[in-house]
Write a protein that holds these residues in place. Structure first.
Motif, PDB file in Angstrom:
ATOM      1  N   VAL A 229      -1.828   9.013  -2.603  1.00 17.69           N
ATOM      2  CA  VAL A 229      -1.194   7.818  -2.764  1.00 17.69           C
ATOM      3  C   VAL A 229      -0.674   7.101  -1.516  1.00 17.69           C
ATOM      4  CG1 VAL A 229       1.104   6.881  -4.030  1.00 17.69           C
ATOM      5  CG2 VAL A 229      -0.594   8.602  -5.236  1.00 17.69           C
ATOM      6  N   LEU A 230      -0.352   7.779  -0.471  1.00 18.67           N
ATOM      7  CA  LEU A 230       0.308   7.635   0.700  1.00 18.67           C
ATOM      8  C   LEU A 230      -0.597   6.505   1.331  1.00 18.67           C
ATOM      9  CD1 LEU A 230       2.544  10.367   2.127  1.00 18.67           C
ATOM     10  CD2 LEU A 230       3.292   8.145   1.348  1.00 18.67           C
ATOM     11  N   ARG A 231      -1.782   7.325   1.511  1.00 13.66           N
ATOM     12  CA  ARG A 231      -2.977   6.821   2.400  1.00 13.66           C
ATOM     13  C   ARG A 231      -3.232   5.264   1.720  1.00 13.66           C
ATOM     14  NH1 ARG A 231      -7.021  11.039   4.409  1.00 13.66           N
ATOM     15  NH2 ARG A 231      -4.880  11.490   5.550  1.00 13.66           N
ATOM     16  N   SER A 232      -3.430   5.466   0.339  1.00 17.52           N
ATOM     17  CA  SER A 232      -3.672   4.047  -0.125  1.00 17.52           C
ATOM     18  C   SER A 232      -2.656   2.905  -0.103  1.00 17.52           C
ATOM     19  CB  SER A 232      -3.816   4.117  -1.756  1.00 17.52           C
ATOM     20  OG  SER A 232      -5.002   5.174  -2.160  1.00 17.52           O
ATOM     21  N   LEU A 233      -1.582   3.380  -0.057  1.00 19.05           N
ATOM     22  CA  LEU A 233      -0.535   2.392   0.343  1.00 19.05           C
ATOM     23  C   LEU A 233      -0.415   2.052   1.640  1.00 19.05           C
ATOM     24  CD1 LEU A 233       2.518   4.177  -1.549  1.00 19.05           C
ATOM     25  CD2 LEU A 233       1.492   1.949  -2.067  1.00 19.05           C
ATOM     26  N   PHE A 234      -0.712   2.772   2.492  1.00 16.47           N
ATOM     27  CA  PHE A 234      -0.729   2.610   4.138  1.00 16.47           C
ATOM     28  C   PHE A 234      -2.029   1.657   4.164  1.00 16.47           C
ATOM     29  CE2 PHE A 234      -2.280   4.102   8.365  1.00 16.47           C
ATOM     30  CZ  PHE A 234      -1.221   3.144   8.861  1.00 16.47           C
ATOM     31  N   CYS A 235      -3.000   1.943   3.856  1.00 15.29           N
ATOM     32  CA  CYS A 235      -4.310   0.989   3.866  1.00 15.29           C
ATOM     33  C   CYS A 235      -4.002  -0.475   3.244  1.00 15.29           C
ATOM     34  CB  CYS A 235      -5.587   1.338   3.075  1.00 15.29           C
ATOM     35  SG  CYS A 235      -6.138   2.990   3.959  1.00 15.29           S
ATOM     36  N   GLY A 236      -3.434  -0.483   2.086  1.00 19.98           N
ATOM     37  CA  GLY A 236      -2.947  -1.843   1.569  1.00 19.98           C
ATOM     38  C   GLY A 236      -1.869  -2.514   2.361  1.00 19.98           C
ATOM     39  N   TYR A 237      -1.208  -1.963   3.077  1.00 16.87           N
ATOM     40  CA  TYR A 237      -0.084  -2.481   3.848  1.00 16.87           C
ATOM     41  C   TYR A 237      -0.768  -3.213   5.017  1.00 16.87           C
ATOM     42  CZ  TYR A 237       3.602  -3.159   7.106  1.00 16.87           C
ATOM     43  OH  TYR A 237       4.516  -3.733   7.912  1.00 16.87           O
ATOM     44  N   LEU A 238      -1.835  -2.345   5.780  1.00 16.27           N
ATOM     45  CA  LEU A 238      -2.615  -2.761   6.830  1.00 16.27           C
ATOM     46  C   LEU A 238      -3.189  -4.048   6.530  1.00 16.27           C
ATOM     47  CD1 LEU A 238      -3.725   0.577   8.481  1.00 16.27           C
ATOM     48  CD2 LEU A 238      -1.867  -0.784   9.097  1.00 16.27           C
ATOM     49  N   VAL A 239      -4.035  -4.009   5.459  1.00 15.08           N
ATOM     50  CA  VAL A 239      -4.710  -5.186   5.091  1.00 15.08           C
ATOM     51  C   VAL A 239      -4.056  -6.446   4.571  1.00 15.08           C
ATOM     52  CG1 VAL A 239      -6.395  -6.134   3.416  1.00 15.08           C
ATOM     53  CG2 VAL A 239      -6.712  -3.760   4.058  1.00 15.08           C
TER      54      VAL A 239
END
Length: 249
Positions: A229-239
């Motif tokens: 979940v953390l990694r998905s949120l992080f990737c979404g934030y970067l994009v």
């Protein structure tokens, strides 16, 4: 006075998010300062570093109290990171601000893609010994330091996933070594940006105070959130940041 309070509150929010994603506040703060406050890329990066440097030093001190950092591994990382962060920052301060922002957008997209790919990679069992000979740590330090110097984010955001995947370290070992790399490289990068007048101190110092007060909250929240979940949120934030910044190039 109202502005100072606002910057402290913003620093607290950025510190919490940075602690949540385990990367410090720099990568989080730079897009915010560029989009919301209209700072050019170099000024946004230099100002964010005022918050990043004390956060990294505090984290390194606390980590050293609880965990052992292997000096024979930390030293080549730190030395190479310091030298190449200095070179990278000297190059960055002379670049066109628009070109820098475009490069930062590409960096965000590449970082998001790499972290997304890691979610689907097979994970080898972590080891207490490095899979690669220690001189390769100097290569990692050089690459991470250069990127940190150019984009003002510190080398940990690059070094940590490489240490766990390529070198086979545990997450705890990777974070400790990344902090040892980031401490000198972020300090010399901030000094370079400051000497070239790319730091807005009146904003950066309150941001740093807010970040120091709140980063522990983010770390606690991170431990309560599943890694995927953390990694998905992080990737979404970067994009999201890359898309928003792209419209400002």
């Amino acid at each position: 006075m109202i502005d100072v309070v606002m910057y402290v509150v913003l620093g607290a929010a950025l510190g919490t998010v940075g602690g949540l994603f385990g990367i410090g506040g720099g990568l989080i703060a730079i897009p915010v300062l560029g989009v919301l406050f209209g700072l050019d890329q170099q000024l946004a990066q230099g100002t964010a570093l005022v918050m990043v440097v004390p956060n990294v030093l505090l984290a390194l001190w606390r980590y050293h109290q609880r965990n052992h950092i292997e000096m024979r591994h930390a030293v080549p990382l730190a030395l190479a990171g310091f030298v190449f962060a200095w070179w990278g920052s000297l190059w960055a301060v002379g670049l066109d601000a628009q070109a820098m922002r475009l490069g930062f957008v590409v960096f965000l997209v590449a970082l998001a893609a790499y972290n997304l790919a890691r979610m689907f990679m097979r994970k080898a069992e972590p080891s207490t010994e490095l899979r690669q000979p220690w001189p390769w740590l100097g290569v990692l330090g050089a690459g991470s330091g250069a990127l940190g110097g150019v984009f003002g984010v510190g080398g940990a955001v690059v070094a940590t996933p490489v240490l766990t995947s390529v070198f086979g370290t545990t997450q705890v070992v990777a974070q400790g070594l990344s902090l040892a790399l980031a401490a000198p490289s972020t300090a010399v990068t901030l000094a370079t940006y400051a000497l070239h007048h790319h730091v807005y101190w009146a904003m950066g110092i309150p941001l740093a105070i807010g970040g120091l007060l709140s980063i522990s909250w983010g770390v606690k929240l991170a431990h309560a959130t599943p890694e995927k979940v953390l990694r998905s949120l992080f990737c979404g934030y970067l994009v999201l940041c890359a898309v928003v910044l792209a419209f400002k190039v």
